[in-house]
Design a protein around this motif. Sequence first.
Motif, mmCIF file in Angstrom:
data_model
loop_
_atom_site.group_PDB
_atom_site.id
_atom_site.type_symbol
_atom_site.label_atom_id
_atom_site.label_comp_id
_atom_site.label_asym_id
_atom_site.label_seq_id
_atom_site.Cartn_x
_atom_site.Cartn_y
_atom_site.Cartn_z
ATOM 1 N N ILE A 187 44.109 87.986 59.262
ATOM 2 C CA ILE A 187 43.169 87.222 58.434
ATOM 3 C C ILE A 187 44.019 86.369 57.497
ATOM 4 C CG2 ILE A 187 41.307 87.350 56.763
ATOM 5 C CD1 ILE A 187 40.490 90.015 57.976
ATOM 6 N N ILE A 188 43.970 85.063 57.714
ATOM 7 C CA ILE A 188 44.910 84.147 57.064
ATOM 8 C C ILE A 188 44.155 83.117 56.223
ATOM 9 C CG2 ILE A 188 46.779 82.491 57.429
ATOM 10 C CD1 ILE A 188 47.488 85.292 58.377
ATOM 11 N N GLY A 189 44.408 83.098 54.935
ATOM 12 C CA GLY A 189 43.892 82.056 54.065
ATOM 13 C C GLY A 189 44.845 80.879 54.042
ATOM 14 N N VAL A 190 44.320 79.669 54.215
ATOM 15 C CA VAL A 190 45.160 78.466 54.279
ATOM 16 C C VAL A 190 44.800 77.504 53.164
ATOM 17 C CG1 VAL A 190 45.428 78.720 56.775
ATOM 18 C CG2 VAL A 190 43.619 77.233 55.872
ATOM 19 N N GLY A 191 45.710 76.555 52.920
ATOM 20 C CA GLY A 191 45.512 75.594 51.831
ATOM 21 C C GLY A 191 44.695 74.387 52.211
ATOM 22 N N ALA A 192 44.655 74.041 53.502
ATOM 23 C CA ALA A 192 43.930 72.846 53.933
ATOM 24 C C ALA A 192 43.604 72.961 55.413
ATOM 25 C CB ALA A 192 44.761 71.593 53.668
ATOM 26 N N SER A 199 47.109 73.832 57.386
ATOM 27 C CA SER A 199 48.353 73.511 56.691
ATOM 28 C C SER A 199 48.366 74.139 55.305
ATOM 29 C CB SER A 199 48.548 71.995 56.584
ATOM 30 O OG SER A 199 47.466 71.378 55.899
ATOM 31 N N THR A 200 49.550 74.120 54.697
ATOM 32 C CA THR A 200 49.738 74.628 53.344
ATOM 33 C C THR A 200 50.836 73.816 52.686
ATOM 34 O OG1 THR A 200 49.983 76.662 52.044
ATOM 35 C CG2 THR A 200 51.433 76.413 53.961
ATOM 36 N N SER A 201 51.134 74.110 51.438
ATOM 37 C CA SER A 201 52.064 73.265 50.699
ATOM 38 C C SER A 201 53.506 73.746 50.742
ATOM 39 C CB SER A 201 51.624 73.168 49.226
ATOM 40 O OG SER A 201 51.555 74.461 48.650
ATOM 41 N N ASN A 202 53.742 74.986 51.190
ATOM 42 C CA ASN A 202 55.077 75.571 51.125
ATOM 43 C C ASN A 202 55.573 75.909 52.526
ATOM 44 O OD1 ASN A 202 56.770 78.296 50.933
ATOM 45 N ND2 ASN A 202 57.094 77.156 49.041
ATOM 46 N N ARG A 230 41.407 67.996 54.442
ATOM 47 C CA ARG A 230 42.666 67.735 53.753
ATOM 48 C C ARG A 230 43.835 68.171 54.632
ATOM 49 N NH1 ARG A 230 43.201 71.121 49.002
ATOM 50 N NH2 ARG A 230 44.679 69.585 48.235
ATOM 51 N N ARG A 231 44.996 67.587 54.368
ATOM 52 C CA ARG A 231 46.203 67.993 55.081
ATOM 53 C C ARG A 231 47.335 68.110 54.070
ATOM 54 N NH1 ARG A 231 48.717 65.155 60.559
ATOM 55 N NH2 ARG A 231 50.349 66.731 60.911
ATOM 56 N N LEU A 232 48.013 69.246 54.068
ATOM 57 C CA LEU A 232 49.116 69.480 53.152
ATOM 58 C C LEU A 232 50.456 69.372 53.871
ATOM 59 C CD1 LEU A 232 47.638 72.408 51.012
ATOM 60 C CD2 LEU A 232 47.801 69.985 50.412
ATOM 61 N N PHE A 233 51.524 69.570 53.146
ATOM 62 C CA PHE A 233 52.882 69.270 53.599
ATOM 63 C C PHE A 233 53.298 70.013 54.869
ATOM 64 C CE2 PHE A 233 57.477 70.477 53.130
ATOM 65 C CZ PHE A 233 57.997 69.237 53.466
ATOM 66 N N ALA A 234 53.032 71.309 54.919
ATOM 67 C CA ALA A 234 53.580 72.146 55.987
ATOM 68 C C ALA A 234 52.491 72.557 56.976
ATOM 69 C CB ALA A 234 54.252 73.386 55.408
ATOM 70 N N ASP A 254 33.334 65.473 61.809
ATOM 71 C CA ASP A 254 34.544 65.296 62.621
ATOM 72 C C ASP A 254 35.310 66.603 62.774
ATOM 73 O OD1 ASP A 254 35.253 65.287 59.922
ATOM 74 O OD2 ASP A 254 36.994 63.989 60.247
ATOM 75 N N LEU A 255 35.385 67.374 61.693
ATOM 76 C CA LEU A 255 36.084 68.658 61.757
ATOM 77 C C LEU A 255 35.282 69.662 62.584
ATOM 78 C CD1 LEU A 255 38.424 70.481 60.997
ATOM 79 C CD2 LEU A 255 37.313 70.909 58.791
#
Length: 269
Positions: A187-192, A199-202, A230-234, A254-255
């Motif tokens: 069970i994974i929480g993500v940033g975007a 994706s996530t920021s780190n 949204r889309r983050l760095f990683a 769209d999503l």
Amino acid sequence: MANDVISERSRHLPAGRRAALLELLGTTGQLSVGEIAEQFKVSIDTIRRDLDQLDAEGLLVRTHGGAVSVASSPRSDRGMDVRMRMQTAEKEAIAELAAGLVVDGSVLMLNGGTTTLAVARALREHRELTLATNNLRIPAEVPVKALRDLYVFGGSVRTVAQTTTGPVSFQLTPGGEQLAVQADLAIIGVGAVSTSGYSTSNLGDAAMMAEMMAHASKVAILADSSKLGRRLFAQIADLGRADWFITDAPPPPDLAAALASAEVEVLVP
């Protein structure tokens, strides 16, 4: 600070003062109670009441001694205590749905973050679970009756996020071989979440999330609706890597189409 933001009328009428306070906070990002009281020429008790009201309305985040703007800083820059105050109802609704996927006696992996912490709390009716996590808050808050065994992945500690970052494995003896693990459900929480994937920021967090997913038979991805589109760095993974995507409101068209095309089941309250 920006005194021109604060009119004489705003200082004395609660609605006008609170609107001006939000505008000022949006400019500065963070303020203490004393700084706000000085700017508005009202008592500290008055400002505390204003901040409590605006926090209850979700328009700012109340902190010890002050407040921060909801939109002023990237999500990744907010400490765990601040993030725990944001979208709480949405996270609890997501957590209940995620807990409904958990089978008694199974092996779970939960990553760091406030949404997965809510999932851990929601396991109160479960029993005989083996849980492995890099979330340092979970050991103190997961219901003890739900557990058979609890493991925390080692590695470097990210103090702000209150997580560890390291291999998804365990070393039984110093210098010994790393033993891989396998879960029934990650069970994974993500940033975007976007049509491009999760994706996530780190970078370190992204690598660990991807590895948790690789070591699980089934994967549920969690994200409240503020993270959609949204889309983050990683990049963590493509949409199709998940079996379920759990959020608090229907995704934008769209999503939703991309998730359906990737054969991901979307769960909403």
